[in-house]
Design a protein around this motif. Structure first.
Motif, PDB file in Angstrom:
ATOM      1  N   UNK A 290       1.074  -1.183   0.230  1.00 40.81           N
ATOM      2  CA  UNK A 290      -0.070   0.019  -0.312  1.00 40.81           C
ATOM      3  C   UNK A 290       0.635   1.296   0.109  1.00 40.81           C
ATOM      4  N   UNK A 291       2.149   1.469   0.812  1.00 41.95           N
ATOM      5  CA  UNK A 291       2.714   1.879   1.000  1.00 41.95           C
ATOM      6  C   UNK A 291       3.476   2.618   0.165  1.00 41.95           C
ATOM      7  N   UNK A 292       3.562   1.566  -1.110  1.00 47.23           N
ATOM      8  CA  UNK A 292       4.466   1.838  -2.000  1.00 47.23           C
ATOM      9  C   UNK A 292       3.449   2.351  -3.911  1.00 47.23           C
ATOM     10  N   UNK A 293       2.429   2.081  -3.641  1.00 43.09           N
ATOM     11  CA  UNK A 293       1.614   2.158  -4.768  1.00 43.09           C
ATOM     12  C   UNK A 293       1.420   3.669  -4.482  1.00 43.09           C
ATOM     13  N   UNK A 361       7.598  12.748  -1.679  1.00 37.34           N
ATOM     14  CA  UNK A 361       7.103  11.141  -2.668  1.00 37.34           C
ATOM     15  C   UNK A 361       8.089  10.307  -2.861  1.00 37.34           C
ATOM     16  N   UNK A 362       8.813  10.852  -3.142  1.00 34.73           N
ATOM     17  CA  UNK A 362      10.065  10.151  -3.324  1.00 34.73           C
ATOM     18  C   UNK A 362      11.104   9.040  -2.167  1.00 34.73           C
ATOM     19  N   UNK A 363      10.813  10.056  -1.008  1.00 36.18           N
ATOM     20  CA  UNK A 363      11.240   9.018   0.465  1.00 36.18           C
ATOM     21  C   UNK A 363       9.648   7.998   0.322  1.00 36.18           C
ATOM     22  N   UNK A 364       9.229   7.992   0.236  1.00 42.35           N
ATOM     23  CA  UNK A 364       8.118   7.230   0.419  1.00 42.35           C
ATOM     24  C   UNK A 364       8.155   6.113  -0.492  1.00 42.35           C
ATOM     25  N   UNK A 365       8.734   6.131  -1.781  1.00 41.32           N
ATOM     26  CA  UNK A 365       9.078   4.447  -2.363  1.00 41.32           C
ATOM     27  C   UNK A 365      10.198   3.745  -1.621  1.00 41.32           C
ATOM     28  N   UNK A 366      11.447   4.817  -1.543  1.00 47.33           N
ATOM     29  CA  UNK A 366      12.305   4.700  -1.054  1.00 47.33           C
ATOM     30  C   UNK A 366      12.407   3.945   0.319  1.00 47.33           C
ATOM     31  N   UNK A 367      11.784   4.534   0.919  1.00 49.71           N
ATOM     32  CA  UNK A 367      11.048   3.632   2.545  1.00 49.71           C
ATOM     33  C   UNK A 367      10.302   2.649   2.271  1.00 49.71           C
ATOM     34  N   UNK A 368       9.000   1.996   1.103  1.00 51.21           N
ATOM     35  CA  UNK A 368       8.362   0.973   1.153  1.00 51.21           C
ATOM     36  C   UNK A 368       9.558  -0.171   0.903  1.00 51.21           C
ATOM     37  N   UNK A 369      10.975   0.285   0.216  1.00 52.88           N
ATOM     38  CA  UNK A 369      11.675  -0.537  -0.295  1.00 52.88           C
ATOM     39  C   UNK A 369      12.690  -1.478   1.154  1.00 52.88           C
ATOM     40  N   UNK A 447      -2.941   6.777   4.035  1.00 52.54           N
ATOM     41  CA  UNK A 447      -1.342   7.226   4.611  1.00 52.54           C
ATOM     42  C   UNK A 447      -0.804   6.999   6.324  1.00 52.54           C
ATOM     43  N   UNK A 448       0.238   6.328   6.174  1.00 53.01           N
ATOM     44  CA  UNK A 448       0.342   6.158   7.465  1.00 53.01           C
ATOM     45  C   UNK A 448       2.404   6.375   8.126  1.00 53.01           C
ATOM     46  N   UNK A 449       2.894   7.402   7.030  1.00 54.93           N
ATOM     47  CA  UNK A 449       4.198   7.918   6.841  1.00 54.93           C
ATOM     48  C   UNK A 449       4.468   9.305   7.634  1.00 54.93           C
ATOM     49  N   UNK A 450       5.354   9.431   7.845  1.00 58.03           N
ATOM     50  CA  UNK A 450       5.534  11.266   8.313  1.00 58.03           C
ATOM     51  C   UNK A 450       7.024  11.127   7.395  1.00 58.03           C
ATOM     52  N   UNK A 451       7.229  11.560   6.658  1.00 57.78           N
ATOM     53  CA  UNK A 451       8.092  12.760   5.932  1.00 57.78           C
ATOM     54  C   UNK A 451       8.689  12.864   6.441  1.00 57.78           C
ATOM     55  N   UNK A 453      10.255  13.247   9.304  1.00 57.33           N
ATOM     56  CA  UNK A 453      10.761  12.417  10.705  1.00 57.33           C
ATOM     57  C   UNK A 453      11.920  12.596  10.439  1.00 57.33           C
ATOM     58  N   UNK A 454      13.008  12.920  11.730  1.00 58.81           N
ATOM     59  CA  UNK A 454      14.215  13.706  11.863  1.00 58.81           C
ATOM     60  C   UNK A 454      15.167  12.914  11.363  1.00 58.81           C
ATOM     61  N   UNK A 455      14.938  11.807  11.057  1.00 55.20           N
ATOM     62  CA  UNK A 455      15.946  10.547  10.413  1.00 55.20           C
ATOM     63  C   UNK A 455      15.881  10.412   8.988  1.00 55.20           C
ATOM     64  N   UNK A 456      15.218  11.003   8.327  1.00 50.88           N
ATOM     65  CA  UNK A 456      14.706  11.381   7.308  1.00 50.88           C
ATOM     66  C   UNK A 456      15.198  12.132   6.723  1.00 50.88           C
ATOM     67  N   UNK A 457      14.827  13.515   7.457  1.00 55.53           N
ATOM     68  CA  UNK A 457      15.619  14.806   6.693  1.00 55.53           C
ATOM     69  C   UNK A 457      17.165  14.869   6.976  1.00 55.53           C
ATOM     70  N   UNK A 458      17.722  14.075   8.344  1.00 62.87           N
ATOM     71  CA  UNK A 458      18.783  14.285   8.757  1.00 62.87           C
ATOM     72  C   UNK A 458      19.525  13.501   7.403  1.00 62.87           C
ATOM     73  N   UNK A 459      19.124  12.257   7.050  1.00 64.46           N
ATOM     74  CA  UNK A 459      19.815  10.900   6.034  1.00 64.46           C
ATOM     75  C   UNK A 459      19.566  11.934   5.071  1.00 64.46           C
TER      76      UNK A 459
END
Lengths: 605, 78
Positions: A290-293, A361-369, A447-451, A453-459
């Motif tokens: 669901x997250x990847x789609x 949007x991009x991080x959503x696909x990467x996170x789903x991987x 959507x249950x995704x927080x773009x 989140x500190x770890x995403x932004x920092x990375x």
């Protein structure tokens, strides 16, 4: 009251009025159509509309659900910005082609059956071809020709797949196709190839980087959005969770990046990044959770906006300077600072800088991987992110607006309508980046995704900041070189040419030689049958003369006699002989037939 | 402002940002509830290391491919 109005038809029938109107009215009308379509979409409720039974099948023009709605929304919103960008163009034909193209894409999105899907698919291919041919250069006409050949091939694959599918299932409904290995899935394979060609998946991608940079300035902006993204849409519909797509997508993402390093043409570099970005979406479709789609749909939405913005910026540079090669550009910041900053918003978006739409949007696909435990996919997609920022975010602006102390050519900012279109698109990119909930609400799944989140932004920040350092250290290597890059279009551009040469020269010569030998043979038969004595005498004399002359020069005399003898045996014209030959062959055939009939009773028992 | 001085400022800001992001990364990793999907995400500053080597690798590999194989003269297809 009409129950439902197809937004694609607003564009297709709306396009017919464009050539009738003039001046200000025409411009107002062209901007009004997307707004009408947007209003139409906002009041749309989910369901199935416009189903028409045709003999045993049902054509469905309106399948409205969250997935078709999000693609329709972005198509319509983007079409408004693009039309504004193209408003100054005087040729009515270009506008009509663009509107038909958008209408076709919307038709694909709402198609609930395979036949109507196919019809709109072809409308898209032909309308988009016009946007390439309107450039009216030799390069564009040739590239357009190759473009349509590839798309016709894709269309034929799709049609073949559809026919096989209908034959085996008896239904034309467009739903998830069966997937597996074996002969039972041939229909799915054909349909998938048709889809993959439009999605520009290597090795079937070369048409994109070949044709888009040759299109008109404004036409290219339209082209970036609809063909590849409608292909992503049909992939989500037809082939979610197919593992093959994960790997194809990841390869695509890196493939585009590698080729972008080598490109010298500004729009061709950006075209390779379309391939790269669509790779993320295709991988998302393959992962299929669901997250990847959600990620693939969201990324398609964001990608259409920022890629249009990037092509608008590049188009503005080409329009104002007449140059498109990095080797001929540089130092333009002095004349076009506004274009630069608007372009940079698109560049930050595509690179996934936090607060711009690519990031959400991009991080959503990467996170789903990561969620599906695919470490290699995760690493490769991250690597493609680096490459994206490296080229679109650093190389292009550096080589176009800086890199030289003095501008290479005088220029000024583009016309107001172009700047306004870029401004609106840039605003949307930032708006979605800052307020992602606006986009997330439209997505097909919850959507249950927080773009943020500190770890995403920092990375992401670390990744991109360091890329800048790497770029600066190696920037001398990234200067454009006056070369072109071979891609898989080599096979039909070079090998194809060689194949035709082979057919025209050696193969044809071989055929004529065989023909000549057979004719001579037939001639000699006829000569022989007319006068066996004289003919055999000539034959014997000719052979003996040829064989014995080296040993005894006296035989040369015989040669003279031979010429005389040949003169006496006047040849008849060929035509009559061939008729005689034909009759002989027919008679032989009948004799053969008779023989078989007599021995076996029938021809084949 | 001269070009040189501008560049100097720019790089000052850049390095400060990198330092800040590294510190923030370490902070998030060790002092908050941190969930790593893969082993390498537990290396402090992994994204920065990966970013640098990825960037260099992309440039060098692509350039090598282009130089030895893919890049041709502009009139190649004519």
């Amino acid at each position: 009251m009409i129950e439902w109005l197809h937004p694609g038809l607003i564009y297709i029938f709306g396009a017919l009025l464009i050539p009738v109107l003039k001046g200000r009215w025409q411009k107002a009308y062209m901007l009004m159509l997307p707004i009408v379509a947007l209003i139409d979409l906002t009041f749309m409720t989910e369901g199935t509309y416009w189903s028409f039974p045709v003999s045993d099948y049902v054509l469905t023009f309106g399948r409205v659900d969250k997935l078709s709605l999000i693609f329709a929304f972005v198509f319509v919103i983007a079409s408004f910005c693009m039309t504004l960008y193209a408003l100054h163009v005087k040729e009515n034909g270009q506008h009509v082609a663009a509107f038909l193209y958008i209408g076709g894409a919307l038709g694909v999105v709402f198609a609930g059956d395979l036949f109507s899907l196919y019809i709109f698919w072809e409308i898209m291919a032909w309308a988009s071809l016009c946007l390439i041919w309107y450039r009216k250069t030799k390069a564009s006409s040739e590239a357009g020709f190759r473009y349509i050949m590839v798309h016709l091939f894709g269309g034929i694959c799709l049609l073949a797949g559809i026919i096989l599918y209908v034959q085996s299932t008896g239904s034309i409904a467009f739903n998830v196709f069966d997937w597996g290995l074996g002969w039972g899935y041939v229909a799915s394979y054909f349909i998938l190839i048709g889809f993959l060609i439009n999605a520009a998946v290597p090795p079937l991608h070369a048409w994109l980087a070949d044709a888009y940079p040759e299109a008109t300035i404004t036409g290219a902006v339209f082209l970036t959005a609809f063909t590849t993204k409608s292909a992503v849409y049909v992939l989500i519909r037809g082939f979610p969770n197919v593992e093959l797509l994960i790997w194809l997508g990841v390869i695509m993402a890196l493939y585009g990046v590698v080729f972008a390093v080598l490109e010298n043409d500004i729009r061709r570099l950006l075209a390779y990044h379309i391939i790269s970005q669509v790779g993320y979406m295709v991988a998302g479709v393959g992962i299929g959770t669901a997250m990847a789609i959600n990620g693939a749909s969201a990324h398609a939405f964001c990608h259409i906006l920022y890629k249009a913005l990037l092509f608008m910026g590049a188009g503005a540079v080409i329009e104002m300077t007449g140059r498109s090669k990095f080797t001929e550009l540089g130092g333009l910041y002095k004349y076009m600072p506004l274009t630069f900053w608007l372009y940079m918003i698109g560049a930050f978006s595509i690179s996934g800088v936090p607060l711009f739409n690519g990031f959400v949007s991009k991080t959503m696909i990467v996170e789903s991987a990561a969620g599906s435990h695919l470490p290699l996919v995760w690493l490769m997609l991250e690597c493609a992110s680096i490459g994206t920022f490296l080229h679109t975010g650093l190389k292009v602006p550096y080589l176009t607006w800086f890199s030289r102390k003095e501008p290479v050519v005088e220029a000024k900012e583009p016309p107001t309508n172009m700047l306004a279109a870029m401004g609106i698109t840039a605003f949307l990119c930032v708006f979605i980046g800052v307020y992602p909930q606006a986009l997330y609400r439209l997505l097909p799944y919850t959507v249950e995704y927080a773009p943020y989140a500190p770890a995403h932004v920092i990375g992401m920040s670390q990744l991109l900041l360091i890329t800048f350092v790497g770029f600066w250290a190696l920037r001398s290597k990234l200067h454009g070189t006056p070369t072109i890059t071979l891609d898989t279009d080599w096979f039909y551009r070079k090998a194809g040419k060689r194949f035709i040469w082979f057919c025209e020269k050696p193969l044809l010569k071989f055929a004529t030689d065989i023909d000549k030998v057979m004719k001579d043979l037939a001639n000699s038969f006829i000569r022989f049958s007319r006068n066996p004595m004289a003919a055999s005498m000539i034959l014997i004399t000719a052979t003996s003369t040829r064989l014995l002359t080296p040993f005894n020069p006296a035989y040369r005399q015989k040669g003279q006699e031979l010429v005389e003898a040949r003169k006496q045996a006047v040849e008849e014209p060929m035509e009559k002989m061939s008729i005689g030959m034909g009759v002989l062959l027919v008679l032989l055939f009948f004799a053969f037939y008779l023989l078989i009939y007599l021995t076996h009773g029938v021809l084949w028992a | 402002m001269g070009r040189r001085i501008k560049q100097k400022y720019l790089f000052g800001i850049l390095y400060a940002c990198i330092a800040m992001s590294l510190i923030a990364g370490v902070h998030v990793q060790f002092f908050t509830h941190f969930h790593a999907d893969f082993v390498w995400q537990e290396i402090p500053g992994f994204s920065a290391i990966y970013g640098f080597f990825g960037c260099v690798a992309i440039i060098i590999i692509s350039k090598a491919l282009g130089h030895h194989w893919l890049q041709k003269e502009e009139d190649y297809y004519d």
